[in-house]
Scaffold this motif. Structure first.
Motif, PDB file in Angstrom:
ATOM      1  N   LEU A  64       0.835  -1.208   0.000  1.00 39.36           N
ATOM      2  CA  LEU A  64       0.000   0.000   0.000  1.00 39.36           C
ATOM      3  C   LEU A  64       0.865   1.251   0.000  1.00 39.36           C
ATOM      4  O   LEU A  64       1.905   1.311   0.655  1.00 39.36           O
ATOM      5  CB  LEU A  64      -0.918   0.012   1.230  1.00 39.36           C
ATOM      6  CG  LEU A  64      -2.081  -0.988   1.268  1.00 39.36           C
ATOM      7  CD1 LEU A  64      -2.827  -0.850   2.581  1.00 39.36           C
ATOM      8  CD2 LEU A  64      -3.013  -0.783   0.081  1.00 39.36           C
ATOM      9  N   SER A  65       0.401   2.265  -0.705  1.00 39.05           N
ATOM     10  CA  SER A  65       1.105   3.552  -0.694  1.00 39.05           C
ATOM     11  C   SER A  65       0.925   4.228   0.662  1.00 39.05           C
ATOM     12  O   SER A  65       0.020   3.872   1.441  1.00 39.05           O
ATOM     13  CB  SER A  65       0.560   4.454  -1.794  1.00 39.05           C
ATOM     14  OG  SER A  65      -0.784   4.824  -1.500  1.00 39.05           O
ATOM     15  N   LEU A  66       1.747   5.218   0.953  1.00 41.70           N
ATOM     16  CA  LEU A  66       1.653   5.925   2.226  1.00 41.70           C
ATOM     17  C   LEU A  66       0.308   6.630   2.360  1.00 41.70           C
ATOM     18  O   LEU A  66      -0.253   6.717   3.468  1.00 41.70           O
ATOM     19  CB  LEU A  66       2.802   6.926   2.349  1.00 41.70           C
ATOM     20  CG  LEU A  66       4.197   6.305   2.551  1.00 41.70           C
ATOM     21  CD1 LEU A  66       5.282   7.372   2.476  1.00 41.70           C
ATOM     22  CD2 LEU A  66       4.270   5.568   3.883  1.00 41.70           C
ATOM     23  N   VAL A  67      -0.229   7.146   1.259  1.00 38.40           N
ATOM     24  CA  VAL A  67      -1.537   7.805   1.298  1.00 38.40           C
ATOM     25  C   VAL A  67      -2.619   6.802   1.689  1.00 38.40           C
ATOM     26  O   VAL A  67      -3.458   7.066   2.564  1.00 38.40           O
ATOM     27  CB  VAL A  67      -1.858   8.446  -0.062  1.00 38.40           C
ATOM     28  CG1 VAL A  67      -3.284   8.994  -0.060  1.00 38.40           C
ATOM     29  CG2 VAL A  67      -0.866   9.553  -0.382  1.00 38.40           C
ATOM     30  N   ALA A  68      -2.607   5.632   1.044  1.00 38.59           N
ATOM     31  CA  ALA A  68      -3.599   4.606   1.357  1.00 38.59           C
ATOM     32  C   ALA A  68      -3.427   4.100   2.783  1.00 38.59           C
ATOM     33  O   ALA A  68      -4.414   3.799   3.471  1.00 38.59           O
ATOM     34  CB  ALA A  68      -3.477   3.441   0.366  1.00 38.59           C
ATOM     35  N   GLN A  69      -2.185   4.027   3.249  1.00 34.26           N
ATOM     36  CA  GLN A  69      -1.945   3.602   4.630  1.00 34.26           C
ATOM     37  C   GLN A  69      -2.579   4.564   5.627  1.00 34.26           C
ATOM     38  O   GLN A  69      -3.162   4.154   6.641  1.00 34.26           O
ATOM     39  CB  GLN A  69      -0.439   3.497   4.891  1.00 34.26           C
ATOM     40  CG  GLN A  69       0.264   2.384   4.143  1.00 34.26           C
ATOM     41  CD  GLN A  69       1.772   2.429   4.328  1.00 34.26           C
ATOM     42  OE1 GLN A  69       2.253   2.845   5.387  1.00 34.26           O
ATOM     43  NE2 GLN A  69       2.505   2.032   3.301  1.00 34.26           N
ATOM     44  N   GLY A  70      -2.457   5.846   5.345  1.00 35.12           N
ATOM     45  CA  GLY A  70      -3.049   6.840   6.237  1.00 35.12           C
ATOM     46  C   GLY A  70      -4.556   6.706   6.317  1.00 35.12           C
ATOM     47  O   GLY A  70      -5.151   6.805   7.410  1.00 35.12           O
ATOM     48  N   LYS A  71      -5.225   6.503   5.190  1.00 35.51           N
ATOM     49  CA  LYS A  71      -6.676   6.368   5.185  1.00 35.51           C
ATOM     50  C   LYS A  71      -7.107   5.064   5.850  1.00 35.51           C
ATOM     51  O   LYS A  71      -8.150   5.000   6.517  1.00 35.51           O
ATOM     52  CB  LYS A  71      -7.177   6.444   3.756  1.00 35.51           C
ATOM     53  CG  LYS A  71      -6.948   7.826   3.131  1.00 35.51           C
ATOM     54  CD  LYS A  71      -7.472   7.913   1.713  1.00 35.51           C
ATOM     55  CE  LYS A  71      -7.257   9.323   1.152  1.00 35.51           C
ATOM     56  NZ  LYS A  71      -7.757   9.480  -0.233  1.00 35.51           N
ATOM     57  N   LEU A  72      -6.309   4.018   5.671  1.00 34.47           N
ATOM     58  CA  LEU A  72      -6.615   2.748   6.335  1.00 34.47           C
ATOM     59  C   LEU A  72      -6.502   2.901   7.845  1.00 34.47           C
ATOM     60  O   LEU A  72      -7.353   2.400   8.600  1.00 34.47           O
ATOM     61  CB  LEU A  72      -5.669   1.656   5.830  1.00 34.47           C
ATOM     62  CG  LEU A  72      -5.754   0.298   6.535  1.00 34.47           C
ATOM     63  CD1 LEU A  72      -7.141  -0.295   6.382  1.00 34.47           C
ATOM     64  CD2 LEU A  72      -4.694  -0.656   5.981  1.00 34.47           C
ATOM     65  N   LEU A  73      -5.466   3.588   8.298  1.00 36.62           N
ATOM     66  CA  LEU A  73      -5.269   3.787   9.730  1.00 36.62           C
ATOM     67  C   LEU A  73      -6.463   4.520  10.338  1.00 36.62           C
ATOM     68  O   LEU A  73      -6.950   4.156  11.416  1.00 36.62           O
ATOM     69  CB  LEU A  73      -3.975   4.569   9.976  1.00 36.62           C
ATOM     70  CG  LEU A  73      -3.672   4.920  11.441  1.00 36.62           C
ATOM     71  CD1 LEU A  73      -3.500   3.657  12.270  1.00 36.62           C
ATOM     72  CD2 LEU A  73      -2.423   5.796  11.529  1.00 36.62           C
ATOM     73  N   ARG A  74      -6.927   5.555   9.659  1.00 38.53           N
ATOM     74  CA  ARG A  74      -8.072   6.317  10.176  1.00 38.53           C
ATOM     75  C   ARG A  74      -9.312   5.424  10.275  1.00 38.53           C
ATOM     76  O   ARG A  74     -10.061   5.470  11.262  1.00 38.53           O
ATOM     77  CB  ARG A  74      -8.361   7.511   9.275  1.00 38.53           C
ATOM     78  CG  ARG A  74      -9.537   8.359   9.753  1.00 38.53           C
ATOM     79  CD  ARG A  74      -9.834   9.499   8.799  1.00 38.53           C
ATOM     80  NE  ARG A  74     -10.970  10.274   9.266  1.00 38.53           N
ATOM     81  CZ  ARG A  74     -12.246   9.929   9.095  1.00 38.53           C
ATOM     82  NH1 ARG A  74     -12.542   8.807   8.446  1.00 38.53           N
ATOM     83  NH2 ARG A  74     -13.225  10.693   9.561  1.00 38.53           N
ATOM     84  N   ALA A  75      -9.527   4.580   9.256  1.00 39.98           N
ATOM     85  CA  ALA A  75     -10.695   3.696   9.282  1.00 39.98           C
ATOM     86  C   ALA A  75     -10.627   2.728  10.446  1.00 39.98           C
ATOM     87  O   ALA A  75     -11.651   2.439  11.099  1.00 39.98           O
ATOM     88  CB  ALA A  75     -10.792   2.934   7.955  1.00 39.98           C
ATOM     89  N   LEU A  76      -9.439   2.243  10.743  1.00 35.78           N
ATOM     90  CA  LEU A  76      -9.286   1.300  11.849  1.00 35.78           C
ATOM     91  C   LEU A  76      -9.476   1.980  13.193  1.00 35.78           C
ATOM     92  O   LEU A  76     -10.083   1.418  14.123  1.00 35.78           O
ATOM     93  CB  LEU A  76      -7.910   0.642  11.773  1.00 35.78           C
ATOM     94  CG  LEU A  76      -7.650  -0.237  10.538  1.00 35.78           C
ATOM     95  CD1 LEU A  76      -6.228  -0.775  10.550  1.00 35.78           C
ATOM     96  CD2 LEU A  76      -8.646  -1.383  10.472  1.00 35.78           C
ATOM     97  N   GLN A  77      -8.952   3.186  13.315  1.00 34.10           N
ATOM     98  CA  GLN A  77      -9.042   3.893  14.592  1.00 34.10           C
ATOM     99  C   GLN A  77     -10.452   4.385  14.875  1.00 34.10           C
ATOM    100  O   GLN A  77     -10.924   4.315  16.014  1.00 34.10           O
ATOM    101  CB  GLN A  77      -8.062   5.066  14.599  1.00 34.10           C
ATOM    102  CG  GLN A  77      -6.602   4.651  14.658  1.00 34.10           C
ATOM    103  CD  GLN A  77      -5.657   5.829  14.560  1.00 34.10           C
ATOM    104  OE1 GLN A  77      -6.023   6.880  14.032  1.00 34.10           O
ATOM    105  NE2 GLN A  77      -4.446   5.659  15.055  1.00 34.10           N
ATOM    106  N   GLU A  78     -11.124   4.878  13.864  1.00 33.17           N
ATOM    107  CA  GLU A  78     -12.436   5.488  14.058  1.00 33.17           C
ATOM    108  C   GLU A  78     -13.581   4.481  13.912  1.00 33.17           C
ATOM    109  O   GLU A  78     -14.695   4.744  14.367  1.00 33.17           O
ATOM    110  CB  GLU A  78     -12.640   6.639  13.060  1.00 33.17           C
ATOM    111  CG  GLU A  78     -11.584   7.722  13.117  1.00 33.17           C
ATOM    112  CD  GLU A  78     -11.557   8.426  14.463  1.00 33.17           C
ATOM    113  OE1 GLU A  78     -12.616   8.500  15.124  1.00 33.17           O
ATOM    114  OE2 GLU A  78     -10.465   8.899  14.857  1.00 33.17           O
TER     115      GLU A  78
END
Length: 613
Positions: free
Chosen positions: A377-391
């Protein structure tokens, strides 16, 4: 077609009987493809003396070796105390299973060591070496009553008596005479050793035991699919209920023959979990431990080790098994589409988005979302994935509202994510969010005890899938697969066996030429003509040496052949043809003939001696 002369009592002796090379190959191969305990060469290696000489003690530094494998001496009373404590703490069923699997691992390991130490030994001698090894290790005195095997038909029968069983002695000392056999570890040893030799699962049953009041312990073995109610035996080889060693599709296999979501509609039975090795069992125990929780799991391991299979089984043994299992291969989705694939898209979000559709998170809500190759995954996609997991919520591409999702995330990678973090290619905060419960899956070369089980499993599966009947594996095919490095792991073994099923003759065995046909570099032995007239195996690349040997044979057979051919003449003609072929280079000729240079020089000196010396 080149011909050899063969004596035939039923033929007209005034005319030589011509035999094709194919017939010679089949006849010579048959000498190695089957055997029994009544026709063994008593002096064939490895003898008991050979095995004894492979046992080395080093009292000064506290080490003992058997065939290069470190060993340890233990008091049988100490093993008895361990056995008693296991029985009292975890019960008979689990103790028997644990000891059976330990024995299986020891037997399979001994079979591998003997193959590596004596690669030229005949299969019959290697079968006989198993009981000798077991006796040498102090477990039991083994008396073979009878055994026979046939690689072409894939059959085996064996019956043995055990004298002075250490396992029976310690069990009887603690629990007295009972109604059930108690040599569980030794039965597992026999299963592991013979299965590794045959290349298919051979199951033994202890039908008499001194713990039951019999004079001796008696053991009978045959292929698993020839036993009635074999599931009763196989359950002791399975570390967990979701693991299978089914011989012919028992209840466990039928229960798991479901469609694997997101996996191109292949039957899940094709991907059944099969294994008994300690490395495999360790991963299964960890899977069971975390299965009932909602924790995020990160599977690590090389490509082809079965990460998706483990992820699906994690879903199956958990509380979400009735809900969706959605698998995503992150490496297969272009970076520009990964966001819409994961989070969905609203109608009109971009050109071509003619309708709204949910992403993988929404489709997996309530169940399990498996993200394979997450390191891509790209860094951009990683950031959006992290937010989905946290929220616990996502927003579709082009959307204006958040959507609550409840997924259990399972991820997998074949790269070192910590190194990716150091290289700036993976977010550290996402790594710690994923790395709640890591499970490392071992490569196939670290779980070689499982190879015979997997070989038999895939052979049965692809035989049924392609409607082909093959009987088993030849001795050299078993040897090749047990010693192959498997850079592609289980996926590669699966492909090799499927290829072998397709290439092999109907009602015939899978042989070495059926397997390694696309450039695989095998460390297995190849077969050449030995002084005894039999095919002997030697360590080298089979494709190169086999071709070289076939190049020499036409030179030899093109000479005038009469009915007076002898073994010495055959050997001398072959040696001279090989030396001529390589312009006198003895090292090259030796490799061509499967000899060392010293062995070739010795044979050439014998050829130069006058007759009678």
């Amino acid at each position: 077609m080149y011909d050899l002369v063969k004596d035939d009592e039923s033929a007209d002796m005034s005319k030589p009987h011509r035999v094709s090379l194919a017939e010679v190959s089949r006849a010579t191969g048959k000498m190695l493809s089957h055997g029994d305990s009544q026709h063994l060469n008593a002096g064939a290696v490895p003898t008991l003396d050979d095995l004894t000489q492979s046992l080395h003690f080093s009292p000064g530094d506290g080490r003992i070796w058997l065939n290069g494998q470190r060993m340890q001496l233990l008091h049988t009373t100490s093993l008895g105390a361990l056995r008693r404590e296991l029985l009292e703490s975890i019960g008979v069923e689990r103790t028997r299973g644990l000891l059976t699997r330990v024995g299986y691992s020891a037997g399979a390991r001994d079979a591998q060591l003997l193959r590596e130490r004596w690669p030229d030994a005949e299969p019959g001698s290697l079968f006989a070496a198993g009981p000798r090894m077991h006796s040498l290790e102090g477990a039991v005195k083994v008396e073979p009553l009878h055994f026979e095997f046939d690689f072409e038909r894939g059959t085996y029968r064996g019956e043995f008596l055990w004298h002075h069983s250490s396992e029976a002695e310690v069990h009887q000392a603690d629990f007295g005479i009972g109604t059930e056999p108690a040599c569980w570890m030794q039965t597992g040893y026999a299963i592991g050793y013979t299965s590794a030799m045959i290349g298919r699962l051979i199951v033994y049953r202890e039908i008499e035991c001194t713990c039951m009041g019999h004079q001796h312990c008696r053991l009978v073995g045959k292929p698993a699919d020839e036993w009635d109610n074999v599931e009763d035996d196989l359950r002791f080889l399975n570390a967990e209920a979701f693991v299978s060693t089914t011989a012919h599709g028992g209840a466990g296999a039928r229960q798991q023959a479901a469609e694997l979501p997101g996996d191109d509609q292949r039957p899940y039975g094709e991907k059944e979990m099969v294994g008994v090795s300690s490395a495999f069992n360790s991963a299964c125990h960890m899977l069971k431990r975390v299965g009932s929780t909602a924790a995020t799991v990160l599977f690590t391991g090389e490509s082809g080790v079965g990460k998706e299979l483990f992820a699906y089984m994690l879903h199956q043994i958990g509380p979400r098994k009735e809900q969706p299992f959605v698998a995503v291969n992150c490496a297969a989705i272009p970076e520009t589409l990964i966001e819409s694939e994961l989070f969905g898209v609203e109608r009109g979000a971009y050109t071509g988005a003619s309708q709204s559709r949910p992403g993988r998170f929404e489709r997996a809500s309530g169940g399990t979302l498996f993200l394979d190759e997450i390191g891509t995954l790209s860094l951009v996609a990683q950031g959006k994935l992290l937010r989905a997991l946290q929220e616990g919520e996502i927003e579709r591409v082009g959307g204006v509202r958040s959507v609550k999702v409840d997924v259990r995330l399972v991820a997998a990678t074949n790269v070192d994510l910590r190194e990716e973090i150091r290289q700036g290619r993976f977010r550290e905060d996402l790594f710690f969010r994923l790395n709640v419960f890591p499970i490392h899956l071992p490569p196939l070369r670290d779980r070689r005890d499982d190879i015979p089980l997997l070989m038999g499993y895939f052979m049965r599966h692809y035989g049924k899938k392609h409607q082909r009947r093959v009987t088993g594996f030849t001795a050299r095919a078993v040897d090749a697969l047990l010693n192959y490095h498997f850079p592609g792991n289980i996926r590669e073994l699966q492909n090799l066996v499927e290829r072998g099923v397709i290439f092999a003759n109907e009602d015939g065995p899978i042989d070495l030429p059926h397997l390694f046909t696309s450039g695989e570099k095998s460390n297995t032995s190849y077969f050449s003509l030995a002084q005894t007239g039999r095919l002997a195996s030697h360590d080298a690349a089979p494709a190169v040496v086999g071709g070289a040997l076939l190049d020499v044979l036409p030179s030899m057979l093109a000479q005038e052949a009469g009915p007076g051919w002898s073994l010495d003449q055959l050997e001398s003609t072959l040696i001279l043809a090989a030396v001529k072929r390589v312009d006198g280079n003895l090292s090259a000729a030796a490799r061509m003939l499967g000899l060392t240079r010293a062995q070739l020089s010795y044979r050439m000196k014998k050829l130069q001696q006058p007759a009678g010396e």
